[in-house]
Design an enzyme around this catalytic site. Sequence first.
Site, PDB file in Angstrom:
ATOM      1  N   ASP A  13       0.862  -1.183   0.000  1.00 35.71           N
ATOM      2  CA  ASP A  13       0.000   0.000   0.000  1.00 35.71           C
ATOM      3  C   ASP A  13       0.896   1.230   0.000  1.00 35.71           C
ATOM      4  O   ASP A  13       2.106   1.130  -0.234  1.00 35.71           O
ATOM      5  CB  ASP A  13      -0.951  -0.009   1.209  1.00 35.71           C
ATOM      6  CG  ASP A  13      -2.299   0.631   0.893  1.00 35.71           C
ATOM      7  OD1 ASP A  13      -2.315   1.845   0.589  1.00 35.71           O
ATOM      8  OD2 ASP A  13      -3.314  -0.071   0.942  1.00 35.71           O
TER       9      ASP A  13
ATOM     10  N   HIS B 267      -3.115   3.159  -4.523  1.00 34.76           N
ATOM     11  CA  HIS B 267      -2.531   2.656  -3.270  1.00 34.76           C
ATOM     12  C   HIS B 267      -1.110   2.128  -3.500  1.00 34.76           C
ATOM     13  O   HIS B 267      -0.693   1.156  -2.866  1.00 34.76           O
ATOM     14  CB  HIS B 267      -3.401   1.560  -2.662  1.00 34.76           C
ATOM     15  CG  HIS B 267      -4.649   2.078  -2.015  1.00 34.76           C
ATOM     16  ND1 HIS B 267      -4.661   2.657  -0.776  1.00 34.76           N
ATOM     17  CD2 HIS B 267      -5.926   2.110  -2.451  1.00 34.76           C
ATOM     18  CE1 HIS B 267      -5.896   3.027  -0.453  1.00 34.76           C
ATOM     19  NE2 HIS B 267      -6.687   2.710  -1.474  1.00 34.76           N
TER      20      HIS B 267
ATOM     21  N   GLU C 108     -10.003   2.588  -5.252  1.00 34.20           N
ATOM     22  CA  GLU C 108      -9.723   3.979  -4.876  1.00 34.20           C
ATOM     23  C   GLU C 108      -8.543   4.579  -5.646  1.00 34.20           C
ATOM     24  O   GLU C 108      -7.685   5.241  -5.066  1.00 34.20           O
ATOM     25  CB  GLU C 108      -9.456   4.070  -3.357  1.00 34.20           C
ATOM     26  CG  GLU C 108     -10.649   3.640  -2.524  1.00 34.20           C
ATOM     27  CD  GLU C 108     -10.383   3.701  -1.023  1.00 34.20           C
ATOM     28  OE1 GLU C 108     -11.306   4.020  -0.277  1.00 34.20           O
ATOM     29  OE2 GLU C 108      -9.232   3.419  -0.603  1.00 34.20           O
TER      30      GLU C 108
END
Length: 630
Positions: free
Chosen positions: A206, A281, A349
């Site tokens: 991440d 990410h 995202e």
Amino acid sequence: MINTSYKTNIYGAKTIALLLVCLMFSVSIYAQDVQNTFIPQPESVVYASRGFKLDENTQVFIPKKFSKALAPMVSSTLTNDTGLSLTVNTGRTSASKNVIVFEKVKNASIEAEGYILEVNASKITVKATDYAGLFNGFQTLRQAIPAGSNGTTAIPSLTITDNPRFHWRGVLFDVSRNFQTKAFILKQLDVLASYKINKFHWHLTDDQGWRIEIKKYPNLTQKGAWRADRTGIAWWSREHATADEPKTVGGFYTQEDIKEVIAYASARNIEVIPEIDVPGHSKALVASYPELFCFDGETDANFELATGGKAPDNAVCAGKETTYAFLEDVIKEVAELFPSKYIHIGGDECNKTNWKKCPHCQKVMTDHNLADEEELQSHFIQKVNKIVTAQNKLMIGWDEILSGKGAKGATIMAWRRGMHTPELQAPREGYPTIMTSYLHSYISRVQGPTFMEPEGPNSVLPLSVVYNHEPIPAELTAEEASRVLGNQTCLWAEFTPTEEHFEYMLYPRTLASAEVSWSNPKVKNWERFQNALKTDHFKRLERDDVNYANSMFTVYPAFAIDQLNTEAIVFLKTETVGFSIYYTLDGSDPTTNAIKYEGDFKTKPKTLLKAGLFNDAGELLGEITEIRLK
């Protein structure tokens, strides 16, 4: 016989009177109540009279086919649970007394991972059609042994028939935002397996850290596993790191570490699914290899790992072919390392701001006639999917990969709710779907009144909400519902820097999710579950040195100030059933001699309210809630 299966509708918090008579051994057993405290709740539990004497002379027999993995685990676990060192044998036995026998059988009523557990005065038998079933039956047998046993122990006679509702019963650990050691992971696998969780989703990369060794690209762990220290600063307020400050927070798993975890998990019927999160990410990835970023040469981007929540410029370039070549190399190493048929590629995202300005991305959009950046993400996901399938693996992605033109052949983790309905869209469009609802399964949210819990999001996910969740939406047809593989809870690690805090967030909500994932809804009962935790499973967690939250016994306060009449109107609630709230308004700690809460009441503003939850014996069950009414 006393049947506690749902077929007779006798289950829940009621105790089952069972006289343990005619026990033909020296330990004195008096008539006693036996509670059905199994978690997850089996399909059928039938108690009978008499019981089995577990002692140092008890012998265990395990089929040769499964003995290598199962025998050492059964031996060490029983010693830990009871203090007894039992002889574990390989193969069949003709003995019919004082034995525990594992049997691989052919039985159409026993599904994959299911089992039948039989306990009588002379023998314990675990029957299953596969290794997973024998393992799961053993975990249920462990729960039949009274918590706190030390030495010779009486086990009630019973017959349990049990099959799983779902074959995906998962838990996600985020180790990127806050690294957890290999030893800690192994400890948690023991706990998860004891509650029949069979999928360990390992979120390894991440913005805040890359945690898996990739031999072809050593900078991923030399740089990508370490970030600047912002300990003590709120997660969302942390400043970006500079190039010259020390990078001391982090860690990573070598490939040997990962092999050890995989082998340990496999023996416990747990499949380890790795996640390499792209295209968003990916700050740790971009920081390690800046050539994967959208812009070449001069740029204002900060190529340091994110220290907390703020991570701009964290997407890899979707327009450069070198991005896909790099990811192919990484995925090849991951595929060779993990035996699971799945690789999770994230896909969630993704901030596409840079894509809109990137000449490489815009050229690909023109060349492939892509309408917008959502279709560019589809283009990216489809190319990654080809890389994954070339390794004979199946790709899993978060539900954002449904956007644009989707990703046919992938498996979807449906986490969003509200404006987005992937829990309906994915199975309706033919995707195998795993339910990971953030409303019901994101246990990074706090589990009691926000002002009483450790640091976390300003959002509450109580234990009862996790437990009462139904993963399959009523709107789905039977065919659509058949595409739901199962259920998973997720622990994102923004607010869990320590092992103690990580466990606190995991338990007991992971146990609730385990029952949602395993048990037929008809045998679930919240009151029985809460009492099973209190009377039995908290003791088991303590025995194994596992931290857990007692938040289900907290009193939730709510109040309004009536300025017209200068009064505070107070409401008190608890998620548990069968207990009483007592409160004080004079600053003293409440006991059962205080005021019993019978409904909303009025008092003076600015009063100090203290409230607690008590059982019939007058025992305070949780922390005292304390709040000034102003």
